[in-house]
Design an enzyme around this catalytic site. Structure first.
Site, PDB file in Angstrom:
ATOM      1  N   ASP A  34       0.886  -1.202   0.204  1.00 23.29           N
ATOM      2  CA  ASP A  34       0.009  -0.042  -0.007  1.00 23.29           C
ATOM      3  C   ASP A  34       0.953   1.260   0.041  1.00 23.29           C
ATOM      4  OD1 ASP A  34      -2.331   1.422   0.132  1.00 23.29           O
ATOM      5  OD2 ASP A  34      -2.791   0.939   2.064  1.00 23.29           O
ATOM      6  N   ASN A  82     -11.156  -2.146  -5.289  1.00 22.75           N
ATOM      7  CA  ASN A  82     -10.452  -1.382  -6.024  1.00 22.75           C
ATOM      8  C   ASN A  82     -10.838  -0.920  -7.374  1.00 22.75           C
ATOM      9  OD1 ASN A  82      -7.208  -2.636  -5.027  1.00 22.75           O
ATOM     10  ND2 ASN A  82      -8.313  -0.756  -4.229  1.00 22.75           N
TER      11      ASN A  82
HETATM   12  C1  IPE Z   1      -5.524  -2.564  -0.533  1.00 25.98           C
HETATM   13  O1  IPE Z   1      -5.309  -1.195  -0.290  1.00 25.98           O
HETATM   14  C2  IPE Z   1      -5.603  -3.244  -1.387  1.00 25.98           C
HETATM   15  C3  IPE Z   1      -4.201  -3.564  -2.079  1.00 25.98           C
HETATM   16  C4  IPE Z   1      -3.003  -3.030  -1.723  1.00 25.98           C
HETATM   17  C5  IPE Z   1      -3.981  -4.112  -3.218  1.00 25.98           C
HETATM   18  P1  IPE Z   1      -6.253  -0.155  -0.495  1.00 25.98           P
HETATM   19  O2  IPE Z   1      -5.408   1.041  -0.677  1.00 25.98           O
HETATM   20  O3  IPE Z   1      -7.093  -0.291  -1.509  1.00 25.98           O
HETATM   21  O4  IPE Z   1      -7.043  -0.157   1.226  1.00 25.98           O
HETATM   22  P2  IPE Z   1      -8.030   0.883   1.763  1.00 25.98           P
HETATM   23  O5  IPE Z   1      -8.970   1.625   0.717  1.00 25.98           O
HETATM   24  O6  IPE Z   1      -6.711   1.970   1.831  1.00 25.98           O
HETATM   25  O7  IPE Z   1      -8.531   0.295   2.697  1.00 25.98           O
HETATM   26  C1  IPE Z   2      -1.549   0.150  -3.257  1.00 26.24           C
HETATM   27  O1  IPE Z   2      -1.300   1.550  -3.498  1.00 26.24           O
HETATM   28  C2  IPE Z   2      -1.892  -0.357  -4.497  1.00 26.24           C
HETATM   29  C3  IPE Z   2      -3.291  -0.673  -4.920  1.00 26.24           C
HETATM   30  C4  IPE Z   2      -4.155  -0.677  -3.934  1.00 26.24           C
HETATM   31  C5  IPE Z   2      -3.457  -1.076  -6.152  1.00 26.24           C
HETATM   32  P1  IPE Z   2      -2.552   2.831  -3.496  1.00 26.24           P
HETATM   33  O2  IPE Z   2      -2.807   2.957  -4.754  1.00 26.24           O
HETATM   34  O3  IPE Z   2      -3.760   2.067  -2.456  1.00 26.24           O
HETATM   35  O4  IPE Z   2      -1.665   3.957  -2.648  1.00 26.24           O
HETATM   36  P2  IPE Z   2      -2.544   5.049  -1.712  1.00 26.24           P
HETATM   37  O5  IPE Z   2      -3.121   4.200  -0.716  1.00 26.24           O
HETATM   38  O6  IPE Z   2      -3.408   5.772  -2.394  1.00 26.24           O
HETATM   39  O7  IPE Z   2      -1.329   5.925  -1.138  1.00 26.24           O
HETATM   40 MG    MG Z   3      -4.036   2.773  -0.504  1.00 26.48          MG
END
Ligand code: IPE
Ligand code: IPE
Ligand code: MG
Length: 254
Positions: A34, A82
């Site tokens: 993340d 997502n």
């Molecule tokens: C969890 O991260 C999913 C992945 C890392 C693929 P998110 O960024 O989607 O999670 P939330 O929305 O902050 O809970």
């Molecule tokens: C994790 O990074 C990757 C996926 C969830 C696909 P994020 O895209 O969630 O990054 P933040 O949380 O917005 O920084």
């Molecule tokens: Mg995230």
């Protein structure tokens, strides 16, 4: 109290892979990768730049995990939630498996890595599912570390599907409700064949599971770090395993 699971402590000097290897090694590590978006924002770049950078981290982490003797590495790449993101970002994320595997498959082969994918494949664009199917097929006889991508994965969906399948089997008279035990349910999950993760890592400072492996993480050790995924390195992995080695797992016993 928070540092019990959210440790910023760096391993002591010399706590390198060789020292780590002398201790208890988690057989299965699961990572919620993340913070890609925030990494990009901090640099004044579009969110997708963070995803591109995050992809580059994967190889290093796989190689380091393999080096210390980890047998299974599960990476949360895309959740069932997502899809709520802007279409341009989702489209970009759906191209990453092709890019990653297009570049890295020969190296994964050479390193005897076995690729697996868990998630609902039906909703993936065909170019994405083709790329992952190819990698799974071409590495299926490899005997090294298992690299398991959670792609369009959601734990509640997984559990719901498992319950539905079991109910259908009961309805069809193929099994009795009474012989459904924890093992039977586990075998119906997308992680079937993998041991439960010993260690869960989440980057970017978020302290939640975000619908990841709710059943399988019942007795895992959790380690959270503020480091954003594109900045995650071998030293962070070693720190996580070092902290894991200091934990006392009791499984409800004494
Ligand atoms: C969890 O991260 C999913 C992945 C890392 C693929 P998110 O960024 O989607 O999670 P939330 O929305 O902050 O809970
Ligand atoms: C994790 O990074 C990757 C996926 C969830 C696909 P994020 O895209 O969630 O990054 P933040 O949380 O917005 O920084
Ligand atoms: Mg995230």
């Amino acid at each position: 109290m928070i540092d019990r699971f959210f440790s910023q402590t760096r391993p002591k000097q010399g706590e390198d892979a060789e020292t780590i290897k002398l201790g208890r090694i988690p057989s299965h590590i699961a990572i919620i990768m993340d913070g890609n978006g925030r990494w990009a924002k901090k640099k004044g770049l579009p969110r997708v730049a963070g995803h591109r950078e995050g992809m580059k981290v994967i190889n290093r982490v796989v190689e380091k995990a393999d080096e210390i003797g980890v047998k299974y590495l599960t990476l949360y790449a895309f959740s069932t939630e997502n899809w709520k993101r802007p279409k341009t970002e989702v489209d970009f994320l759906m191209k990453l498996p092709e890019r990653f595997l297009g570049n890295e498959l020969p190296k994964l082969q050479k390193n005897n890595v076995k690729v697996r994918v868990m998630g609902d494949k039906n909703l993936l664009p065909s170019h994405t599912s083709r790329a992952v199917d190819k990698a799974v097929e071409e590495t299926k006889h490899n005997t090294g570390i298992v690299l398991n991508f959670a792609l369009n994965y959601g734990s509640r969906h997984e559990l719901m599907q498992a319950v539905r399948t079991l109910c259908e089997e009961v309805e069809a008279g193929k099994r009795s409700a009474l012989d459904i035990d924890e093992n039977v349910l586990s075998e119906r999950l997308l992680s079937s064949g993998l041991p439960d993760p010993d260690l869960l890592i989440r980057t970017s400072g978020e302290i939640r599971l975000s619908n990841f492996m709710l059943w399988q993480l019942a007795y895992s050790e959790f380690w959270f770090t503020d480091v954003l995924w594109p900045d995650f390195g071998e030293d962070d992995l070693m720190e996580a395993v070092h902290i894991y080695q200091t934990r006392k797992r009791r499984y409800g016993g004494v």
